[in-house]
Structures are given as structure tokens and as C-alpha cells.
Design an enzyme around this catalytic site. Structure first.
Site, PDB file in Angstrom:
ATOM      1  N   ASN A 194      44.987  38.177  40.490  1.00 26.32           N
ATOM      2  CA  ASN A 194      46.229  38.519  41.214  1.00 26.32           C
ATOM      3  C   ASN A 194      46.024  38.349  42.712  1.00 26.32           C
ATOM      4  OD1 ASN A 194      46.897  39.393  38.674  1.00 26.32           O
ATOM      5  ND2 ASN A 194      46.563  41.547  39.135  1.00 26.32           N
ATOM      6  N   ASP A 195      44.955  38.962  43.203  1.00 23.51           N
ATOM      7  CA  ASP A 195      44.695  38.830  44.637  1.00 23.51           C
ATOM      8  C   ASP A 195      44.170  37.448  44.977  1.00 23.51           C
ATOM      9  OD1 ASP A 195      45.493  41.162  46.014  1.00 23.51           O
ATOM     10  OD2 ASP A 195      43.943  42.265  44.927  1.00 23.51           O
ATOM     11  N   HIS A 241      52.138  46.075  42.435  1.00 25.29           N
ATOM     12  CA  HIS A 241      51.428  46.958  41.523  1.00 25.29           C
ATOM     13  C   HIS A 241      52.348  47.699  40.567  1.00 25.29           C
ATOM     14  CE1 HIS A 241      47.834  46.193  43.973  1.00 25.29           C
ATOM     15  NE2 HIS A 241      47.294  46.280  42.780  1.00 25.29           N
ATOM     16  N   CYS A 271      40.119  39.819  35.066  1.00 22.94           N
ATOM     17  CA  CYS A 271      40.918  41.004  34.772  1.00 22.94           C
ATOM     18  C   CYS A 271      42.256  41.001  35.495  1.00 22.94           C
ATOM     19  CB  CYS A 271      40.143  42.278  35.103  1.00 22.94           C
ATOM     20  SG  CYS A 271      39.680  42.378  36.827  1.00 22.94           S
ATOM     21  N   ARG A 317      36.471  50.655  38.417  1.00 25.63           N
ATOM     22  CA  ARG A 317      36.498  50.035  39.741  1.00 25.63           C
ATOM     23  C   ARG A 317      36.501  51.140  40.794  1.00 25.63           C
ATOM     24  NH1 ARG A 317      41.396  46.112  41.202  1.00 25.63           N
ATOM     25  NH2 ARG A 317      42.650  48.001  41.136  1.00 25.63           N
ATOM     26  N   GLU A 334      37.999  38.213  44.396  1.00 21.45           N
ATOM     27  CA  GLU A 334      39.433  38.313  44.671  1.00 21.45           C
ATOM     28  C   GLU A 334      39.854  37.560  45.926  1.00 21.45           C
ATOM     29  OE1 GLU A 334      41.274  42.262  43.411  1.00 21.45           O
ATOM     30  OE2 GLU A 334      39.454  42.887  44.437  1.00 21.45           O
TER      31      GLU A 334
HETATM   32  C1  PEP Z   1      43.548  41.514  40.868  1.00 20.41           C
HETATM   33  O1  PEP Z   1      43.703  41.441  42.084  1.00 20.41           O
HETATM   34  O2  PEP Z   1      43.657  40.530  40.090  1.00 20.41           O
HETATM   35  C2  PEP Z   1      43.253  42.805  40.242  1.00 20.41           C
HETATM   36  C3  PEP Z   1      42.930  42.900  38.974  1.00 20.41           C
HETATM   37  O3  PEP Z   1      43.373  43.900  41.041  1.00 20.41           O
HETATM   38  P1  PEP Z   1      44.777  44.584  41.436  1.00 20.41           P
HETATM   39  O4  PEP Z   1      45.879  43.866  40.713  1.00 20.41           O
HETATM   40  O5  PEP Z   1      44.650  46.016  41.057  1.00 20.41           O
HETATM   41  O6  PEP Z   1      44.814  44.342  42.906  1.00 20.41           O
HETATM   42 MG    MG Z   2      43.076  43.143  43.309  1.00 21.80          MG
END
Ligand code: PEP
Ligand code: MG
Length: 754
Positions: A625-626, A361, A673, A504, A602
Site C-alpha cells: 500500500n505504501d 486506512h 501484507c 508490527r 514500504e
Molecule cells: C502497507 O503499507 O502496505 C501496509 C501493510 O501498511 P499500512 O496499510 O498499515 O500502512
Molecule cells: Mg504501510
């Protein structure tokens, strides 16, 4: 065996420098294995030659003076084939090479194992004996295990060595490899930050006023003594005598003047109190840890505990705020969002984190803020580089320590070119995000800090696709109240109105811990995260949703999004809570409308249930990302497996396409996103898949728009079809690369997501 292995690794870890580490290795291994000879050959990265670096049993005059080419001798064979060689008559082997003067003639048996770190051969570890016998399986296994364990330690000692050489030799430089975290180049000075009470990560620093440092140390010591007395008295009646004796041990350690005297000596020599304490305590801890006796080993834990207590007092008594130079490069073992938040934005030019990867993050935050960052620079001896000149190369993932004039010049011009490119993109600000053949692609932004807002609007964002509400939570010392939250959210909503803002609900857990709500778990990414936490704490969820709804009064541009959904019940429960909050507010007279509610996709389960999820809500948004982390079983923060984290992996691309089809089959819009949405090359595929909206950090916005405005939508389908037919992420990457070159956008290719 295990005990011997552990004690050698500890002894090597405690060595002051590379040569000392190697000397310990050869003498201890020879002793434990009962061999007459033990040698470490280290590979010179430039010439590839294996240098005779440390030895027990052969001619010591040749240490550092002779070497073998990669094709020479048995040692060369071990390195070349990357596997052990075990011989009873080494001299009879066709690859045996006689080295005059080394004194090997009398030794017949030979066992060599390669030393490999991160897939690269660093050297060879050899034992030899007079008896002509093959080493048995246990011995071979021991040497192989030993060399696997020592590889990391040697790599680290080598890197540290290059720093001390550079510190001692004017003009010398050193470079360290990490992972590109946020693109760009930063040239500045290192400020090393350490988490509270972590002895090993305290940087070395010269003090201006040793007297003041001494006072701070003495009063910290007294405070800890008083704490222990108080604790001891409090627990006197509750503890059996044996356990209670622990406090006496603590007090004895405090009152034993030896270590305190060592700290005082270091302070008098000019080191600041925290650094002096950390160095002295760490060396005592290592000594105790290396002792055979279990009782003494345990004392290491007591000393560590005491050391941390004293350090905590020293850290809180540091009254002066840290001074940040004009061009600060923030360096730390594991940088966090709050460490980043402490530095005035105008002074922060770059960041280096020893741990983590480009998907941590803090790296995402760095990209959002446009701060060039290197993550996972595992070998960087970060405690020793306070105030050093550094260059952070956020393109290739290198950190250059004390760069030469040439290196400096090179990066200065890269940095200038970057500025020219960015300025060139500014012209796109007010132009629509559409392809050459007129396909519109709405570009939204990801926000979290108020600072993101102005920049996002300035760059023509059409909405907020992800407002990470945990960021204002992370920057506080307690949960923000409903009213505080309402004010923060309203500011966001007003800034973008009438454009939509997708908030979120609190997404903590995983690698996002609130300092005031710690979650300790073995497997945090598979644990209590996102919606799982907030459904278990409806009071937190309800307060947040109420604050969002109140904030939207009269604006009506709010959207609410639920993170980490892995089954439909979670959605149903969350929807019920939102409905409840809404009804209550209406009852209380608030003039609000029920906002659109969406689900983040996710986890793989959500991909397979995308239709069922879409049916229940107003929109879907993919958190790539997740999703990548869970599909590929690759921890997004783990440097060791960072090479496997690949958002272009065909399995990820297939899932992304499946989600679009599922959402559209239910007549619902779907966006993305995750970081992939801000990768200018990946955008070509995402558009072809049919995503209705892309949400990214504002720094990517104009780059992505430049690509969209340079391509034809009707040509993207064949690129997608082709990409879905190949087997590997690398092939996808090449296809995208080719397309980017064809549309004249090569300069916007970036490492993120690939
Ligand atoms: C993701 O997981 O792609 C996401 C946008 O959430 P974060 O990166 O905050 O976990
Ligand atoms: Mg995420």
C-alpha cells in the site's frame, strides 16, 4: 484580479442553490469584466445538450428553455474542443449559430471558456460585448481561471440541488460517484457523523424536544462566556491593550443577541441545537468573509472560533448516545477508525466517506470487516442526508440516494448473489492452499481487532502476517500501559498458537493520528511516521516490545516487524532496542526466546537496499500500500489522484519482483501484507514472483484460495513474464483478466489494486 476571483468564488459558495449560484456567477463576472453579456450554459448529462441556464444581458424569458447540441454554434465548439474561443466578430465565424429571440444580434465580440470538472465538460461560460474587439490576454486568462475554479462549485451545487429536488419530490432519486472502498452492497439508512467542533460538517437533524435543545444551547453559550471571561482575566496583565481588546470583541459577539436569536428561532422550528448553530454561524462567517474590508474579514475568524467553542460544549453535553438504526450506513466527511468503532458491529452495514480513497486506512479496516464502503464521494451533500435511504455499491463506487424500486430490486439481488458466492467458498475452508500441480502457498491474515481473530481461524488462516498494533492504540484515549498491551497481545498470540503472529511495532503518523498524540505536519506521509516516531521515543518502543516479549512467554509464536524503514541505521537501532528489552526481561527471570524480526519494505529506498536489509533480519514483508504510494508519488488518501494509484503499475511490479530476488539471494523468506496480497488476480503474479507467504484481510482469504486451487503454478511464469513486458497497468489488468477467465474465476475479479 485575484481579489475579484476570490470574492466571486466565495459569493457562489454561499449561494443557497444551483440557480442562485449561476445567477451570481453571471452578474458578478459581467460586473468585474465590464461586459454587457455573461452566460452560463450547462451540459445536460443525459442528452449532452448545452442549456442556456443563467444570463445577464440577453432575453431572460429564454432561460432554461433553449439549448444547443454539442455540434451547434460557438458554444458547442468550446465544449467539443475543450478550449476557449475568442472572437471580435462572432457572427462571421462559420460555426456561429443564430438563435432567434435571444437578442444577440448587437453583440459582436465573444469569449467562451469550457467549464470542466474531473475531465468532464460541465458547461460553457461566455462573455459578449457590442464593440467588435478581441478580448485581451488578461481577460481570457481571467475567464479561464474563473471557470476552472467554478467547475467544482457548480458540480457541488448541482449535486446538492439533486438532493433537494429529491427531498421535495416524492420518489425522486440521486446518485453520487465515489471510489470503490470495500466490495459488496449495503442497503440501509444514513447516519451522518461529524468530528468534534467542525461547524461545517454538522448534519441537519430534527429534534424531538426543542425545549431541551434550547436549554443545551443557552448553557453552552454561558459556558463559553465564562471561559472567555476567565481567559481574559488570566491574560490581562500579560497582553498589550491592543491584543487584549480581542476578548472584548468576543464578548460583544456573544452578547450581541442577533445571531443567538436566529439560532433560537431555528431550534424552535424543530432543528437540533448543533444544526441550528452550524447553519446560523456558517452564514454569518460567509457574510464576513465576503466583505472587502480586511478588518471585517478577520472577524469571520473570530466568529468561527466562537462557533466552534459553543459547538464543542453542545457536543459534549449530548448525553444520549447516538441511536443507530438496524441497518446503519455511516456517512461522514472523513470517516475515521474511531467513528467506525462507535457503531455496534451488528448494526453497521455500509460506509460512505466524502474524502479519502480505497487505500485510506478506514477503507482497509472496512475491507477487513467486510463492510461495503464508498470513499471519496466528493459531491455528496452529506450534511443533508441524515436518515435517508441509501444504497452503497462497493463494487462500482456509487452511492444511491432514495433509490427507486427498480434500483433497490437490482441491488437486493446482487447482495443475494454475493451471499451465495460467499457460502460456496466456505467449502474451501479446510482444503489446502495449493495449485492444481501441487505448489503450496501459505495464506496468512492481517488483524487488528479481536473480532478478526475468530473469523480468521474459522477461514483457515495459517498465521498472522500483520497485526496492526496501532488499532488498539487508536481506540483508546491514552497510550495503553505495558500491562494493558501485554494482555492484548497475549490474547492474539494465544488465539493463533502455535501458528506465528507477526506484530508490527507502532505505525502512527501519515493518516493514522492518535487522538491523544497529535502530529501536525504539512506533509504527513513524508514526515514523522512509523519507525521514525518510535525511534525518537524509545520509551514508547521499549514498552511495546517488552509487552510483546512478555506476552509470548511459553508460546514462542511471536514475530516482530518494523514499519517504514528507509535506511539500515534504523534497523540497527531498532534491533539494539529489541535486544536490550529482551536482555532485561531475561535478567528479570522471564522465560522467553528472542523472536524472529523482520523489516517492512514500504519505501523505494528499501527496495534498492533490500539485500542489505535482509542480511540484518530474519524476514522481509512488503507493504504494497505504501510502496505503491511512494513509488508513484500518489497520496493513498487523495481522491483527486485516486485514478493514478495503481498497484499493477509496471514500476510497482518490478519492485515487488526485485524484493523477492534480493531476500532469496540472502536466504531469507519474504511475504507481502499490503492489500495487493488479497486481490485474487494479483495473487497469480505474486506466486510466480516467488513470494513465500501472502497476508491479507480474512474476507479475502477464501477468494484467494479459490484462485490458487484453480490454477497451475507452471503456467504462471509465462503470465508473469508477459506482464513484466507490457508498459501499462491497464495492459497488466487485461492479461490478469484473461487468465482469470481461463481458469474459471472471472466472478472473483475485483476493483481493488487495479
Ligand atoms: C502497507 O503499507 O502496505 C501496509 C501493510 O501498511 P499500512 O496499510 O498499515 O500502512
Ligand atoms: Mg504501510
Amino acid at each position: 484580479m485575484l481579489e475579484a476571483l476570490r470574492s466571486i468564488v466565495q459569493a457562489v459558495n454561499a449561494a443557497g442553490n444551483l440557480q442562485a449560484a449561476l445567477d451570481i456567477i453571471v452578474s458578478r463576472i459581467a460586473e468585474v469584466m465590464g461586459t454587457e453579456v455573461c452566460t452560463v450554459y450547462l451540459r445536460d448529462p443525459e442528452s449532452g445538450r448545452l442549456i442556456f441556464m443563467a444570463n445577464q444581458g440577453l432575453n431572460p424569458d429564454l432561460i432554461g428553455k433553449i439549448s444547443l447540441g454539442p455540434d451547434e454554434g460557438l458554444v458547442g465548439q468550446v465544449a467539443r474542443r475543450e478550449e476557449p474561443v475568442n472572437l471580435d466578430h462572432a457572427e462571421k465565424h462559420p460555426n456561429f449559430l443564430y438563435l432567434p429571440g435571444i437578442g444577440e444580434e448587437q453583440y459582436h465580440s465573444f469569449l467562451g471558456a469550457p467549464i470542466i470538472h474531473q475531465r468532464t465538460v460541465m458547461g460553457v461560460l461566455v462573455v459578449q460585448q457590442k464593440d467588435s474587439r478581441r478580448f485581451d490576454e488578461d481577460e481570457e486568462a481571467f475567464l479561464v481561471t474563473m471557470s476552472a475554479q467554478l467547475a467544482g462549485v457548480i458540480a457541488h451545487a448541482r449535486a446538492t440541488g439533486s438532493i433537494s429536488t429529491a427531498q421535495n419530490a416524492v420518489g425522486a432519486t440521486a446518485s453520487f460517484k465515489g471510489i470503490a472502498g470495500a466490495t459488496g452492497v449495503a442497503i440501509g439508512r444514513a447516519v451522518v457523523v461529524a468530528p468534534i467542533a467542525e461547524l461545517h460538517s454538522v448534519p441537519r437533524r430534527q429534534s424531538d424536544d426543542p425545549q431541551l435543545e434550547l436549554q443545551a444551547f443557552q448553557s453552552a453559550l454561558s459556558a463559553v462566556r465564562a471561559d472567555i471571561h476567565a481567559l481574559s482575566e488570566k491574560l490581562f496583565k500579560q497582553l498589550p491593550a491592543d491584543e487584549h481588546a480581542l476578548f472584548d470583541v468576543y464578548l460583544r459577539i456573544i452578547d450581541d443577541g442577533t445571531w443567538a436569536a436566529e439560532v433560537v428561532k431555528k431550534i424552535n422550528e424543530g432543528e437540533w441545537a448543533q444544526g441550528a448553530l452550524s447553519q446560523v454561524m456558517s452564514s454569518h462567517i460567509r457574510t464576513f468573509e465576503m466583505m472587502e474590508d480586511a478588518y471585517f474579514k478577520e472577524r469571520a475568524t473570530d466568529i468561527k472560533d466562537l462557533g466552534r467553542r459553543v459547538l464543542a460544549y453542545l457536543q459534549t453535553s449530548e448525553v444520549e448516545p447516538a441511536e443507530y438504526p438496524e441497518k446503519t450506513i455511516l456517512v461522514g466527511e472523513e470517516l475515521t477508525a474511531s467513528m467506525l468503532g462507535e457503531v455496534p458491529r451488528e448494526k453497521l452495514v455500509g460506509m460512505v466517506s466524502v474524502r479519502g480513497s480505497s487505500n485510506s486506512h478506514v477503507a482497509i479496516l472496512a475491507r477487513a470487516m467486510g463492510i461495503p464502503t464508498v470513499m471519496g464521494a466528493a459531491d455528496l451533500p452529506y450534511t443533508q442526508i441524515e436518515n435517508a435511504n441509501l444504497i452503497v455499491d462497493g463494487y462500482s463506487g456509487y452511492v444511491h440516494y432514495n433509490p427507486s424500486a427498480e434500483v433497490y430490486e437490482h441491488f437486493r439481488s446482487v447482495s443475494e448473489e454475493d451471499q451465495v458466492l460467499t457460502q460456496g467458498l466456505e467449502a474451501l475452508r479446510d482444503l489446502p492452499s495449493e495449485t492444481l500441480d501441487g505448489h503450496r502457498m501459505p495464506l496468512w491474515v492481517n488483524t487488528g481487532l479481536m473480532a478478526d481473530v475468530a473469523r480468521s481461524l474459522d477461514r483457515g488462516a495459517e498465521g498472522v502476517g500483520l497485526y496492526r498494533t496501532e488499532i488498539p492504540f487508536l481506540l483508546r484515549e491514552r497510550f495503553p500501559s505495558e500491562e494493558e498491551q501485554r494482555a492484548i497481545y497475549r490474547e492474539q498470540l494465544i488465539a493463533f498458537a502455535p501458528l506465528p503472529v507477526t506484530m508490527r511495532t507502532l505505525d502512527i503518523g501519515g493518516d493514522k493520528a492518535l487522538p491523544y498524540f497529535p502530529i501536525e505536519e504539512e506533509n504527513p506521509f513524508l514526515g514523522w511516521r512509523g519507525i521514525r516516531v518510535t525511534l525518537d521515543h524509545p520509551e514508547i518502543f521499549l514498552v511495546q516490545v517488552r509487552a510483546m516479549l512478555k506476552a509470548s512467554e511459553g508460546l514462542n509464536n511471536l514475530r516482530i516487524m518494523l514499519p517504514m524503514i528507509s535506511n539500515v541505521q534504523e534497523v540497527d537501532e531498532a534491533l539494539e532496542l529489541v535486544r536490550r528489552a529482551y536482555d532485561e526481561l531475561i535478567e528479570d527471570g522471564w522465560d522467553i526466546t528472542l523472536p524472529p524480526i523482520g523489516v517492512m519494505v514500504e519505501v523505494p529506498a528499501a527496495v534498492y537496499q533490500a539485500r542489505q536489509l535482509a542480511r540484518r533480519v530474519d524476514f522481509l514483508s512488503v507493504g504494497s500500500n505504501d510502496l505503491t504510494q511512494y513509488l508513484l508519488a500518489v497520496d493513498r488518501n487523495n481522491t483527486r489522484v485516486a485514478d493514478l494509484y495503481h498497484a499493477y503499475h509496471p514500476a510497482v511490479l518490478n519492485s515487488l519482483r526485485q524484493v523477492v530476488d534480493a531476500a532469496h539471494a540472502e536466504g531469507k523468506p519474504v511475504g507481502i501484507c499490503g492489500e495487493l496480497a488479497g486481490d485474487p488476480a494479483a495473487v497469480l503474479l505474486l506466486m510466480a514472483m516467488g513470494y513465500d507467504m501472502l497476508s491479507m484481510n480474512d474476507n479475502s482469504l477464501l477468494r484467494v484460495k479459490a484462485v490458487i486451487r484453480s490454477c497451475r503454478f507452471d503456467e504462471l511464469q509465462s503470465l508473469l513474464d508477459h506482464s513484466m513486458q507490457v508498459d501499462t497497468a491497464d495492459e497488466v489488468k487485461s492479461l490478469l483478466r484473461k487468465m482469470m477467465i481461463d481458469i474459471g474465476m472471472e466472478r472473483l475479479l475485483q476493483p481493488i489494486g487495479a
